[in-house]
Design a protein around this motif. Structure first.
Motif, PDB file in Angstrom:
ATOM      1  N   CYS A 173       0.713  -1.636  -0.171  1.00 21.74           N
ATOM      2  CA  CYS A 173      -0.226   0.260  -0.114  1.00 21.74           C
ATOM      3  C   CYS A 173       0.687   0.983  -0.318  1.00 21.74           C
ATOM      4  O   CYS A 173       1.466   2.179   0.720  1.00 21.74           O
ATOM      5  N   GLN A 174       1.338   2.120  -0.946  1.00 22.68           N
ATOM      6  CA  GLN A 174       2.174   2.810  -0.909  1.00 22.68           C
ATOM      7  C   GLN A 174       1.572   4.528  -1.683  1.00 22.68           C
ATOM      8  O   GLN A 174       2.754   4.781  -1.254  1.00 22.68           O
ATOM      9  N   GLU A 175       0.643   4.485  -2.225  1.00 17.96           N
ATOM     10  CA  GLU A 175      -0.091   5.994  -2.418  1.00 17.96           C
ATOM     11  C   GLU A 175       0.797   6.348  -2.772  1.00 17.96           C
ATOM     12  O   GLU A 175       0.990   7.774  -2.213  1.00 17.96           O
ATOM     13  N   ASP A 225      11.541   2.084   4.254  1.00 21.50           N
ATOM     14  CA  ASP A 225      11.122   2.975   4.508  1.00 21.50           C
ATOM     15  C   ASP A 225      12.534   4.753   3.983  1.00 21.50           C
ATOM     16  O   ASP A 225      11.580   5.395   3.627  1.00 21.50           O
ATOM     17  N   LEU A 226      13.200   4.341   4.960  1.00 25.34           N
ATOM     18  CA  LEU A 226      14.445   5.076   5.512  1.00 25.34           C
ATOM     19  C   LEU A 226      14.690   5.650   3.490  1.00 25.34           C
ATOM     20  O   LEU A 226      14.401   6.875   3.238  1.00 25.34           O
ATOM     21  N   GLN A 227      14.850   4.491   3.106  1.00 22.26           N
ATOM     22  CA  GLN A 227      15.566   4.397   1.594  1.00 22.26           C
ATOM     23  C   GLN A 227      14.269   5.914   1.053  1.00 22.26           C
ATOM     24  O   GLN A 227      14.895   6.150   0.048  1.00 22.26           O
ATOM     25  N   GLN A 228      12.719   5.827   1.240  1.00 24.71           N
ATOM     26  CA  GLN A 228      12.202   6.324   0.484  1.00 24.71           C
ATOM     27  C   GLN A 228      12.012   7.556   0.815  1.00 24.71           C
ATOM     28  O   GLN A 228      11.247   8.343   0.669  1.00 24.71           O
ATOM     29  N   ASN A 229      12.536   7.825   1.814  1.00 27.62           N
ATOM     30  CA  ASN A 229      12.090   9.804   2.791  1.00 27.62           C
ATOM     31  C   ASN A 229      10.876   9.594   3.042  1.00 27.62           C
ATOM     32  O   ASN A 229      10.653  10.068   3.485  1.00 27.62           O
ATOM     33  N   GLU A 252      22.042  -1.105   3.708  1.00 22.44           N
ATOM     34  CA  GLU A 252      21.241  -0.455   2.772  1.00 22.44           C
ATOM     35  C   GLU A 252      21.357  -1.387   2.042  1.00 22.44           C
ATOM     36  O   GLU A 252      21.365  -2.459   0.638  1.00 22.44           O
ATOM     37  N   LEU A 253      19.351  -1.427   1.756  1.00 23.81           N
ATOM     38  CA  LEU A 253      19.012  -1.457   0.414  1.00 23.81           C
ATOM     39  C   LEU A 253      19.403  -1.098  -1.048  1.00 23.81           C
ATOM     40  O   LEU A 253      19.801  -0.118  -0.933  1.00 23.81           O
ATOM     41  N   SER A 254      19.358  -2.190  -2.019  1.00 20.11           N
ATOM     42  CA  SER A 254      20.315  -1.775  -3.596  1.00 20.11           C
ATOM     43  C   SER A 254      19.414  -1.098  -3.962  1.00 20.11           C
ATOM     44  O   SER A 254      18.154  -0.988  -3.794  1.00 20.11           O
ATOM     45  N   ASN A 255      19.951  -0.468  -5.022  1.00 21.36           N
ATOM     46  CA  ASN A 255      19.023   0.761  -5.928  1.00 21.36           C
ATOM     47  C   ASN A 255      17.686  -0.553  -6.490  1.00 21.36           C
ATOM     48  O   ASN A 255      17.202  -0.109  -6.593  1.00 21.36           O
ATOM     49  N   GLU A 256      18.735  -1.988  -6.635  1.00 18.74           N
ATOM     50  CA  GLU A 256      17.447  -3.094  -7.945  1.00 18.74           C
ATOM     51  C   GLU A 256      16.707  -3.104  -6.886  1.00 18.74           C
ATOM     52  O   GLU A 256      14.802  -3.348  -6.925  1.00 18.74           O
ATOM     53  N   ILE A 261      10.913  -3.390  -4.886  1.00 14.50           N
ATOM     54  CA  ILE A 261       9.458  -3.349  -3.519  1.00 14.50           C
ATOM     55  C   ILE A 261       9.057  -2.543  -4.389  1.00 14.50           C
ATOM     56  O   ILE A 261       7.819  -2.611  -3.736  1.00 14.50           O
ATOM     57  N   ASN A 262       8.861  -1.598  -5.008  1.00 18.95           N
ATOM     58  CA  ASN A 262       8.319  -0.272  -5.449  1.00 18.95           C
ATOM     59  C   ASN A 262       6.828  -0.897  -5.995  1.00 18.95           C
ATOM     60  O   ASN A 262       6.050  -0.297  -6.429  1.00 18.95           O
ATOM     61  N   THR A 263       7.706  -2.528  -6.700  1.00 19.07           N
ATOM     62  CA  THR A 263       6.765  -2.594  -7.836  1.00 19.07           C
ATOM     63  C   THR A 263       5.613  -3.947  -6.663  1.00 19.07           C
ATOM     64  O   THR A 263       4.428  -4.182  -7.735  1.00 19.07           O
ATOM     65  N   TYR A 264       5.693  -4.373  -6.231  1.00 18.33           N
ATOM     66  CA  TYR A 264       4.550  -4.676  -5.169  1.00 18.33           C
ATOM     67  C   TYR A 264       3.193  -4.316  -4.655  1.00 18.33           C
ATOM     68  O   TYR A 264       2.161  -4.593  -4.197  1.00 18.33           O
TER      69      TYR A 264
END
Length: 294
Positions: A173-175, A225-229, A252-256, A261-264
């Protein structure tokens, strides 16, 4: 990105807010008091509650004791609470907020939010928040669960821009639309229910990513969350998990993986306007909060 438990985000009014805090939704007063004490002991500097949770008194007790036990001052903690739907309106908000301060055992909060946009009420509620803000009883004011239409109404009619919009936010649920709107207008996005309950923690795709980093799914989500600001406020009534939720600064999560995760996102919301009782300004708005005095 070099984050730590002391990392902050500067809100649009210049106030610094911790990026990671602890929430206390669905915790009774006794549990909230204990969790707040544990949180302060283990380095948390932000606590999020609400009148609707029925545990402001417990948070106040935990905050007072936690500060004393750790030789800290009130200004060392960033405290958030929210205006209950049944209190919305101008005078009713001002009156209710004074009672909230008493329960929290403080003379100010760091962030005060409108919990939900009760139609026909929230503009008057926002005027009350502006008064509270100008009086110095809230260092920052904002909203929660506001969609773009209602944010536009606040921005058009208010004299103070909201600093925060707190929304349900997790990998399912990324809004994105609301987040983008807030980012463009320098309104900080904050996540409630960042771990999304079992449906997120049991996601097999996230389990694979967690194994890759030798971390838990919860730690992966909070780091994401942190890396998404996005400011994030996970809750726990277990001391060990409170500690685990802070162990997200050594990787740190890789950009990939972030993009993966953004596609979920599948808009798997727990709550939203279509099924929300207060939408449409129903009659009989009363303070029906159960204060858990156990």
């Amino acid at each position: 990105m070099d984050y730590s438990l002391d990392s902050t985000i500067t809100l649009n009014n210049g106030v610094k807010m911790p990026r990671l805090g602890m929430g206390v939704w669905k915790i009774n007063n006794a549990g909230a008091s204990q969790s707040v004490q544990w949180a302060i002991k283990h380095g948390y500097r932000a606590i999020d509650t609400a009148k609707q949770y029925g545990n402001e008194a417990g948070v106040g007790q935990g905050l007072t004791k936690g500060l004393a036990d750790n030789n800290m001052k009130r200004e060392d903690i960033f405290l958030t609470t929210k205006i209950f739907n049944g209190d919305q309106g101008y005078e009713s908000t001002l009156e209710a907020f004074e009672d909230q301060l008493k329960r929290l055992q403080t003379d100010y909060v760091d962030l005060l939010l409108i919990h939900w946009p009760v139609d026909g009420k929230y503009l008057d509620t926002w005027r009350a928040l502006e008064k509270i803000y100008h009086e110095g009883k809230a260092r920052a004011i904002g909203v929660s669960n506001f969609n773009i239409t209602r944010l536009k109404t606040i921005l058009k009619n208010g004299s103070v821009k909201p600093t925060i919009n707190q929304m349900e936010f997790h990998p399912l649920c990324q809004e994105e639309d609301i987040r983008n709107y807030c980012e463009q207008r320098n309104i900080q996005f904050e996540a409630w229910s960042p771990l999304g309950g079992g449906k997120v923690l049991n996601d097999e795709r996230l389990k694979k990513i967690a194994a890759k980093y030798n971390k838990s799914v919860a730690q992966i989500i909070l780091r994401w969350d942190l890396q998404q600001n996005v400011i994030t406020i996970p809750k726990s009534v277990h001391e060990e998990r409170l500690i685990q939720n802070t162990q997200i600064f050594d990787f740190e999560l890789s950009n990939e993986d972030v993009q993966e995760i953004n596609t979920y996102d599948n808009e798997a919301r727990d709550l939203w306007y279509s099924g929300f009782y207060w939408h449409g300004n129903p009659t009989g708005m009363k303070d029906s909060v159960k204060q858990w005095n156990d």
